[in-house]
Structure formats: C-alpha cells, structure tokens
Design an enzyme around this catalytic site. Structure first.
Site, PDB file in Angstrom:
ATOM      1  N   GLY A   1      31.866   0.159 -21.809  1.00 41.16           N
ATOM      2  CA  GLY A   1      32.299   1.544 -21.889  1.00 41.16           C
ATOM      3  C   GLY A   1      31.143   2.467 -22.221  1.00 41.16           C
TER       4      GLY A   1
ATOM      5  N   GLU B   1      10.121  -8.100  -3.188  1.00 37.35           N
ATOM      6  CA  GLU B   1      10.102  -9.335  -2.391  1.00 37.35           C
ATOM      7  C   GLU B   1      10.951  -9.194  -1.127  1.00 37.35           C
ATOM      8  OE1 GLU B   1       7.938 -11.240  -3.337  1.00 37.35           O
ATOM      9  OE2 GLU B   1       7.774 -11.004  -5.502  1.00 37.35           O
TER      10      GLU B   1
ATOM     11  N   THR C   1       1.735  -5.234 -10.050  1.00 39.57           N
ATOM     12  CA  THR C   1       2.340  -5.591 -11.329  1.00 39.57           C
ATOM     13  C   THR C   1       1.368  -6.377 -12.193  1.00 39.57           C
ATOM     14  OG1 THR C   1       4.485  -5.725 -10.223  1.00 39.57           O
ATOM     15  CG2 THR C   1       4.335  -6.703 -12.406  1.00 39.57           C
TER      16      THR C   1
ATOM     17  N   ASN D   1       1.331   3.739   1.897  1.00 39.37           N
ATOM     18  CA  ASN D   1       2.014   4.080   3.143  1.00 39.37           C
ATOM     19  C   ASN D   1       2.514   2.857   3.891  1.00 39.37           C
ATOM     20  OD1 ASN D   1       1.607   6.923   2.919  1.00 39.37           O
ATOM     21  ND2 ASN D   1      -0.532   6.622   3.504  1.00 39.37           N
TER      22      ASN D   1
ATOM     23  N   GLU E   1       0.842  -1.195   0.000  1.00 37.64           N
ATOM     24  CA  GLU E   1       0.000   0.000   0.000  1.00 37.64           C
ATOM     25  C   GLU E   1       0.877   1.245   0.000  1.00 37.64           C
ATOM     26  OE1 GLU E   1      -3.671  -2.130   2.467  1.00 37.64           O
ATOM     27  OE2 GLU E   1      -2.768  -0.270   3.249  1.00 37.64           O
TER      28      GLU E   1
END
Length: 568
Positions: free
Chosen positions: A521, A545, A330, A301, A299
C-alpha cells in the site's frame, strides 16, 4: 493398526492416481500447445520469409505478430520446463501438494493466456488471431485437457491452497539433485541474509558503492571464479552454480549480485577466445576478485545495434589509440580491466570491422575516478540499480597495447561478444529471479504482519492470491533459466534458451515487484521500506542485456532462420 495402515495406503493410492492424471493432462496439453506453436510458425514464415530467408522489411512490417510468436514459443518452453521439473520431483518421490499446485496453476494460467492473449507489455496483448491462427485452429487448441487445466489452474481455490502452503516461507522444492549445489545455495543464502540484505537499503539511499570489504568477502567465497577453470584458480562449478549464487546475491541486492556479471562476461570471452598469454594474464586475477572488469559495449548513439559501434581503435606501432565514447559503463571507475568493443577497420561496414580489446586501466578513486591519460568519465545518475555507478566515458588517444586484442585477431569482436551473450543473458535471468524472490518474500512478510480490520491482510484473498501467483511464475522462470544453464554447461549452443529465460524472467521480476508494492500500500512508496528499492531495481532488468523488444526479435529470428526449437 491394520485398518489405519490400510486407510493410509488407500489415501496414498488415491493421491498417486491424481498425480498421474495431472501429469498426463499436462503432457497432453503441452503437445496440443506445441501443435499451436507449429501453426504460428507456419504463419510467421508466410509473413516474414522470402525465398527461405527472413526479409527485414517484412519483419519490421509484421513486428507485432513476429514478437508475439516469440512470446508464444517462450510460454510453451516455460511450460515444458515446468513439467520436466515436476517429473523429476515425481521420480524421486518429492512431488508434494504445493509442487502439484504450482504445476496445475502454471499450466492453467499460461494456457489461459495463450488462449485469451499473452501480455507482451502493459499495453500490448498478442492474441491468436494476431499470429494468423484461424478459428478452426483456435477451436482445436481447446481440448479437454487444455480446458480442464485452464478451469482448475488459476482459480480462487488453487490460489488459496498455494497461499496456505507458502505462509511459512517455503515456496516449493527446487529440484536440485546435486548435494554440492544445495550446499552452495545454502551458503550464499546465509551470506545474503547476513551481509547484504540488512544494508542494501542504506547503500541504495546514499547511492554508495558496494563496500570493498563486501567485495573481498565475495572473492573469498569464490563468487568471481565460479565458472573459471581450476587451472586458473576457479572452482569450475558451472552455470547452474552461477545461477544459484546470482539469485541469492540479488535476493539481497541487485547491485551486489550484478558485480559478478562483468567478471563472467570477461572470463567467458578470455577463456573461449583469448590467447594463452591473455588467459595467463587475466583469468587467475579475475577468479580471485583482484581484477574487477567493466564492459564497454554501448555507445551514446548505438543501443542494441552493437554492430554499428563507431569508437575507433587505430593501430599505431605497438598500441591501439582509442577515440570515441562509451555509455552505460557499469562499475567503470573502480574497474581494472575494460572489455571494449571498438572499430578497428573503418573501411569494413557492420560487424566485420569490429574487435574486442582487453584494455587495462588504473583503478579510480572518489577524488579522481578516471586517472588514466586520454580517458574521462561522467557519472550517469540512475533511479535504481545502484552500488556500482554508471558512466559515460570519453576517449582521446587512449592507448592500449596491441597484445590486448582479444585472440590477436581483428574483425572478430561481434562474433566473440555474441557467444558471450548466452552467459550474460542466463545470468540476467538469474538476477531477475533473485529480485523477484526478494519481492515475494518482502510481500509475504509484510502481508503476514500488517493488521487491518482486525486481521492480517494475508487473510484477504486478493493479497495472498498475488503472492501465490508470484510463487508460481518465479518457479517457472527459475526452471527455464536452469534449463538454459544446463545447455551451456553441456557445451551446446543455447542463445535461444538463454533469450527466452531472460525475456520471461525480466517481466516476472517487474510484475512481482509491482505486486509486492501494491501489497504494501502507501508504505511501499516510502523509502524506508525496501520494496521501494526493489521496484526500481526490477525495472532495469527488461532493458539491459537486450530490451524485451530486442529479445523477442532475436528469439523469433532464431526460431525462423535456423528452423530451431529449444532443446527438449
């Protein structure tokens, strides 16, 4: 001819003696390391335990050393599993030169880090003194075997020897004794090479959902029913098979390999805790890939503290009415089933008032991603880990039939979810290995083809040495992960083993991707090169997870509160 045979036999005898000496040294060094772990545990007990119980206040105050103890235990377990891998190969006569080098390098490097400092993050190195280990104990750790392995392990000669042997793309025998498992790996390796890897970069750059036809092919191959019982249409192949398939799919693209994670979580929850009617309703369709699930636990918060979820499920007649919000959901728009962690009893604090609902929903479209009444969603734009999309979901009297309560028992949601996290973390470790393997192969291919100063850049030791390091760590993470999977397949509790695998593999994925980008690079920073995507994908693995910090906390608590050690 007789002289040649005698010479060959003599060479074999000498090599066999060297192999036995190496294995013997590793066993002795591991025993010494385990003694050090015991001492670290005693120090941790004194620091954070009170009257036989872990004191939360002391745990917070001593968090650095507590998490350092978890990392030390994880390193030692990784060495233990690497040694078991080598012993299995030796038993069947396939412990070759490369495998011996991997064993020596792995022991030397991790023993060296234990001695000098284990890197928990880029800015946090835990040393033995941080764990309460005194100078006398440190000195006792530096036995002849430990010192020799550190000296002969990760040195220029060993790195170069490994680099010479992996240049053709062979990274060491995996130790898969089961022919069926080898066939599964080969099948999905081919599928990943043909149907995923060539398209992954374009899917990522366009931020597209993984095509439906690819999901259909995965379903046809049995991806979603790998561990589902045969009576429900699955193959019941076990968690090792799950790891192999996950590794290969994620080697192609993390998003594709992660599709099955939601199905694994949902199927495990239903199989272990669902009623017979819930199993009949969902398991067959999940196994066939006809139902795509999404997990709704987090959630806005509430991050890792899932016992504090506040999304409310009020029982009204024959339905639950859901009010609240979930985030980091997801694949939610295209999903047909939501495994929802909700609070069914607001009067019960913490985990006691939490339940899981198996909430059906209509599959969304591009035009209308969330067509269900009482449900709305907003996409969360992300840097990587694309192909499924992330959402924040709001619920306003969203109705779920009350027979969708998992197990038809309220207040068991947190316990049910925690039992399923073993599988989730094993699979996330496997996802990490797949991403790391992709980085290794991309780095090797680029280094072999890139010409600078009149030669392949693979010829430069600081390039090939990075790839040698990656080869060793990936093998260590793989064997640690498979060990956890074997425990799960055996029906044994493995939250500790799964946590260790996830903790180490996630870090290895990030370091492997970072090193592979360095090998590229400036080109590695260009979107046209896949390593730019792999770096972004690898970073999330240490977050979901259970973050690295949360994972270390869980490992340490398991070790201390239950006086447990990994299954050895």
């Amino acid at each position: 001819m007789i002289k040649q045979d005698t010479t060959e036999a003599s060479n074999i005898s000498v090599r066999s003696k060297k192999t036995n000496n190496l294995l013997t040294s590793c066993r002795a060094a591991l025993e010494t390391a385990q003694q050090l772990e015991n001492q670290a545990r005693e120090c941790a007990v004194k620091s954070v335990m009170h009257e036989g119980q872990l004191d939360n206040r002391l745990a917070v105050a001593n968090q650095f050393s507590l998490h350092g103890y978890a990392w030390l235990a994880t390193y030692i377990e990784a060495l233990h599993q690497l040694l078991k891998w080598a012993e299995r190969l030796e038993t069947v006569g396939i412990l070759g030169e490369l495998e011996e080098l991997i064993l020596r390098f792995g022991f030397g490097e991790y023993l060296g880090q234990i001695n000098g400092g284990i890197t928990m993050s880029q800015v946090e190195t835990v040393r033995l003194s941080d764990l309460g280990i005194d100078e006398e104990a440190e000195h006792a750790f530096r036995t002849t075997e430990v010192t020799r392995l550190i000296r002969d392990g990760n040195n220029p000669q060993t790195r170069q020897a490994i680099a010479n042997l992996i240049v053709d793309g062979h990274f060491g025998a995996l130790g898969l004794e089961d022919v069926d498992l080898q066939l599964i790996r080969n099948q999905f390796q081919k599928f990943s090479n043909k149907r995923i890897a060539p398209f992954a970069q374009s899917w990522h750059k366009a931020d597209n959902l993984i095509p439906d036809e690819v999901i259909a092919e995965m379903a046809e191959l049995g991806v979603f029913g790998l561990t589902v019982p045969q009576k429900w249409g699955g193959s019941e192949s076990g968690k090792i098979a799950m790891c192999l398939v996950t590794e290969e799919l994620c080697r192609g693209y993390l998003g594709v390999g992660s599709l099955a994670t939601r199905t694994e979580i949902a199927a495990d929850l239903i199989r272990e805790h669902g009623t017979e009617s819930q199993k009949q309703r969902w398991l067959s369709d999940l196994a066939k890939g006809e139902v795509l699930p999404t997990a709704m636990f987090t959630e806005p918060n509430v991050g890792s503290d899932l016992a504090s979820v506040s999304t409310r499920a009020s029982h009204s007649g024959d339905v639950y009415k859901i009010n609240g919000s979930k985030t980091w959901s997801t694949h939610a728009a295209r999903a047909d089933l939501m495994t929802m962690l909700v609070r069914t009893d607001p009067n019960q604090p913490g985990h006691r008032g939490v339940s899981i609902l198996l909430a059906p929903k209509p599959r969304g479209t591009d035009a209308e991603p969330f067509p269900a009444p009482g449900m709305r969603g907003t996409e969360i734009k992300v840097l990587g880990y694309r192909g499924m999309k992330e959402y924040e979901i709001g619920f306003d009297d969203f109705e779920v039939p009350d027979d969708c309560l998992l197990g038809k028992i309220e207040g068991q949601g947190f316990k049910q979810l925690m039992s399923g996290m073993e599988t989730a973390r094993i699979q996330t470790a496997a996802r990490s290995i797949g991403v790391a393997q992709n980085a290794l192969e991309l780095g090797l291919n680029y280094a072999s083809e890139r010409q600078q100063f009149g030669r392949s850049i693979y010829d430069f030791p600081r390039i090939s040495g990075k790839l040698a390091f990656m080869t060793v760590e990936i093998m260590m993470a793989r064997q640690l992960t498979w060990a956890a999977a074997r425990e799960k397949d055996g029906g044994r509790r493995c939250d500790l083993e799964a946590g260790m695998a996830k903790l180490l593999a996630a870090r290895i994925a990030w370091s492997s991707a970072d090193n592979a980008m360095q090998i590229h690079g400036g080109n590695g920073y260009a979107e046209e090169y896949p390593i730019s995507r792999v770096l972004l994908d690898s970073r999330i693995l240490n977050v979901f997870e259970g973050t690295g910090e949360i994972q270390a906390e869980i490992i340490a608590r398991r070790l201390l509160e239950s006086n447990r050690a990994p299954a050895r």
